[in-house]
Scaffold this motif. Structure first.
Motif, PDB file in Angstrom:
ATOM      1  N   ILE A 206     -51.991  30.989  92.627  1.00  0.00           N
ATOM      2  CA  ILE A 206     -50.913  30.338  93.378  1.00  0.00           C
ATOM      3  C   ILE A 206     -49.567  30.771  92.810  1.00  0.00           C
ATOM      4  O   ILE A 206     -49.313  30.574  91.614  1.00  0.00           O
ATOM      5  N   PRO A 207     -48.674  31.333  93.610  1.00  0.00           N
ATOM      6  CA  PRO A 207     -47.339  31.664  93.105  1.00  0.00           C
ATOM      7  C   PRO A 207     -46.590  30.381  92.748  1.00  0.00           C
ATOM      8  O   PRO A 207     -46.470  29.465  93.566  1.00  0.00           O
ATOM      9  N   ALA A 208     -46.112  30.297  91.517  1.00  0.00           N
ATOM     10  CA  ALA A 208     -45.414  29.095  91.063  1.00  0.00           C
ATOM     11  C   ALA A 208     -44.384  29.482  90.014  1.00  0.00           C
ATOM     12  O   ALA A 208     -44.515  30.518  89.350  1.00  0.00           O
ATOM     13  N   ARG A 209     -43.371  28.637  89.855  1.00  0.00           N
ATOM     14  CA  ARG A 209     -42.312  28.910  88.885  1.00  0.00           C
ATOM     15  C   ARG A 209     -41.643  27.602  88.473  1.00  0.00           C
ATOM     16  O   ARG A 209     -41.747  26.583  89.181  1.00  0.00           O
ATOM     17  N   VAL A 210     -40.981  27.635  87.357  1.00  0.00           N
ATOM     18  CA  VAL A 210     -40.235  26.482  86.859  1.00  0.00           C
ATOM     19  C   VAL A 210     -38.855  26.456  87.517  1.00  0.00           C
ATOM     20  O   VAL A 210     -38.226  27.497  87.699  1.00  0.00           O
ATOM     21  N   ALA A 211     -38.408  25.262  87.882  1.00  0.00           N
ATOM     22  CA  ALA A 211     -37.060  25.086  88.427  1.00  0.00           C
ATOM     23  C   ALA A 211     -36.389  23.930  87.687  1.00  0.00           C
ATOM     24  O   ALA A 211     -37.061  23.093  87.081  1.00  0.00           O
ATOM     25  N   GLY A 212     -35.062  23.905  87.743  1.00  0.00           N
ATOM     26  CA  GLY A 212     -34.384  22.805  87.084  1.00  0.00           C
ATOM     27  C   GLY A 212     -32.881  22.944  87.084  1.00  0.00           C
ATOM     28  O   GLY A 212     -32.330  23.941  87.558  1.00  0.00           O
ATOM     29  N   THR A 213     -32.233  21.938  86.551  1.00  0.00           N
ATOM     30  CA  THR A 213     -30.776  21.926  86.423  1.00  0.00           C
ATOM     31  C   THR A 213     -30.406  21.546  84.993  1.00  0.00           C
ATOM     32  O   THR A 213     -31.066  20.696  84.379  1.00  0.00           O
ATOM     33  N   GLY A 221     -27.996  13.762  82.887  1.00  0.00           N
ATOM     34  CA  GLY A 221     -28.929  14.528  82.073  1.00  0.00           C
ATOM     35  C   GLY A 221     -29.494  15.717  82.825  1.00  0.00           C
ATOM     36  O   GLY A 221     -29.135  15.990  83.971  1.00  0.00           O
ATOM     37  N   ASN A 222     -30.380  16.440  82.152  1.00  0.00           N
ATOM     38  CA  ASN A 222     -31.023  17.611  82.761  1.00  0.00           C
ATOM     39  C   ASN A 222     -32.394  17.215  83.308  1.00  0.00           C
ATOM     40  O   ASN A 222     -32.910  16.120  83.027  1.00  0.00           O
ATOM     41  N   HIS A 223     -33.005  18.120  84.071  1.00  0.00           N
ATOM     42  CA  HIS A 223     -34.367  17.874  84.554  1.00  0.00           C
ATOM     43  C   HIS A 223     -35.017  19.208  84.905  1.00  0.00           C
ATOM     44  O   HIS A 223     -34.343  20.189  85.235  1.00  0.00           O
ATOM     45  N   THR A 224     -36.338  19.221  84.792  1.00  0.00           N
ATOM     46  CA  THR A 224     -37.136  20.410  85.110  1.00  0.00           C
ATOM     47  C   THR A 224     -38.289  19.997  86.006  1.00  0.00           C
ATOM     48  O   THR A 224     -38.883  18.932  85.802  1.00  0.00           O
ATOM     49  N   TRP A 225     -38.611  20.842  86.998  1.00  0.00           N
ATOM     50  CA  TRP A 225     -39.735  20.574  87.888  1.00  0.00           C
ATOM     51  C   TRP A 225     -40.384  21.889  88.278  1.00  0.00           C
ATOM     52  O   TRP A 225     -40.181  22.918  87.631  1.00  0.00           O
ATOM     53  N   ILE A 267     -28.787  24.535  90.458  1.00  0.00           N
ATOM     54  CA  ILE A 267     -30.244  24.484  90.315  1.00  0.00           C
ATOM     55  C   ILE A 267     -30.765  25.912  90.242  1.00  0.00           C
ATOM     56  O   ILE A 267     -30.391  26.766  91.056  1.00  0.00           O
ATOM     57  N   TYR A 268     -31.638  26.161  89.273  1.00  0.00           N
ATOM     58  CA  TYR A 268     -32.155  27.500  89.025  1.00  0.00           C
ATOM     59  C   TYR A 268     -33.682  27.504  89.080  1.00  0.00           C
ATOM     60  O   TYR A 268     -34.331  26.500  88.779  1.00  0.00           O
ATOM     61  N   ALA A 269     -34.238  28.642  89.459  1.00  0.00           N
ATOM     62  CA  ALA A 269     -35.681  28.862  89.386  1.00  0.00           C
ATOM     63  C   ALA A 269     -35.915  30.112  88.551  1.00  0.00           C
ATOM     64  O   ALA A 269     -35.158  31.086  88.641  1.00  0.00           O
TER      65      ALA A 269
END
Length: 330
Positions: A206-213, A221-225, A267-269
């Motif tokens: 499955i193509p997947a990647r980390v994203a967040g701000t 605060g910051n967060h990652t998903w 927001i970045y991936a």
């Protein structure tokens, strides 16, 4: 017995192997004789004493999978060029190709997407664990009846965290934990949970990647998903499966207020392919080793409408244990 006749072929084979591994020592060897391009040759020079391990990986990799190895070598951080072993690279390469080729959605995932979002052995700067075989063994049965990458990713989000007894807790060893570190400790925060879910997805093609701000626009605060590809990119909170499916979660409204042209609030991936943008590692300020793409625009329209927002009151709750530390609670 003519010993010289026995030794000569072995000696010739040994010399030929040396000429392939160390092309600069081969008189007049052309670039066409090497199993890598000039661009990769330049990367191999950066590997220093680890150059033979990378070259050996090229020699041992199946010809039809060598392009994938080339993608990794061309784009990996210099620290990985100098440290990753032949065995590590080949195991990751072959298991990644197997997961992609054997998945029901193989025909929908392009080679370029496979290279960037399935094949990579790491998401961020976490320890380089050989996670793919262990995760594939657990995850493959869990998605056996799934027909799409999105459906499979949601199933993994529901089941792998209870399976491994991993939960959100700020007592984790560090934010950028590898899958092995999170599984052994049983705790992780949003970044460690996201890395585990991304790698679980990648283990089954499955193509997947980390994203967040790096910081919400309200300075909370910051967060990652996690982002999952299924005829387009979709998002999910790691260890936060939503009954409504992908593209839902508690942070939707916060993400809709992101600011594309303000680096701190964008927001970045992640991207394994090198880009001119880097993923902000808030635990390593100034580190630019992880490439990224700015995906803010896709989130701006996903929040509630102005009318709906005016009719509701947003309540934010922070759970704190007896020692004053943040924790997870129902």
């Amino acid at each position: 017995m003519n010993v010289a006749r026995l030794i000569r072929p072995a000696l010739v084979g040994f010399v030929c192997a040396l000429l392939i591994l160390y092309p600069r020592c081969g008189c007049g060897q052309s670039a066409a004789a090497r199993p890598w391009s000039d661009a990769i040759a330049a990367r191999l020079e950066l590997a220093g004493t680890n150059r033979p391990a990378l070259a050996q990986a090229f020699l041992e990799s199946p010809a039809d999978r060598r392009a994938g190895l080339g993608f990794l070598v061309e784009n990996m951080p210099e620290s990985d060029l100098k440290s990753l072993s032949t065995a590590f690279l080949l195991e990751n390469l072959n298991l990644a190709y197997d997961g992609w080729e054997q998945s029901p959605w193989h025909s929908k995932v392009t080679r370029e997407m496979f290279f960037n979002d399935v094949l990579p052995y790491a998401c961020l700067n976490e320890a380089r664990d050989p996670w793919r075989a262990k995760l594939r063994e657990v995850c493959l049965p869990l998605v056996a009846t799934c027909k799409s990458p999105g459906e499979a990713a949601q199933e993994l989000n529901r089941k792998i965290f209870p399976h491994y007894h991993v939960r959100y807790n700020t007592s984790r060893h560090r934010p950028d934990q590898s899958p092995d570190e999170s599984i052994k400790s049983g705790v992780a925060t949003c970044t460690g949970l996201s890395i585990l879910l991304v790698d679980a997805c990648r283990s089954v093609g499955i193509p997947a990647r980390v994203a967040g701000t790096p910081m919400w626009s309200n300075l909370r605060g910051n967060h990652t998903w996690v982002e999952i590809w299924d005829d387009g990119w979709h998002f999910a909170g790691a260890a936060e499966p939503d009954a409504a499916g992908l593209d839902h979660g508690w942070f939707v409204d916060d993400a809709a207020k992101a600011q594309r042209d303000v680096p701190q609030h964008a927001i970045y991936a992640t991207s394994f392919r090198r880009t001119d943008t880097y993923f902000p590692l808030v635990w390593l300020p100034g580190d630019e080793s992880v490439s990224a793409v700015n995906v803010t625009d896709r989130y701006l329209a996903k929040g509630t409408t102005a009318a709906a927002a005016a009719a509701t009151t947003r309540l934010a709750v922070k759970a704190i244990d007896a020692h004053g530390k943040r924790g997870a609670a129902d």
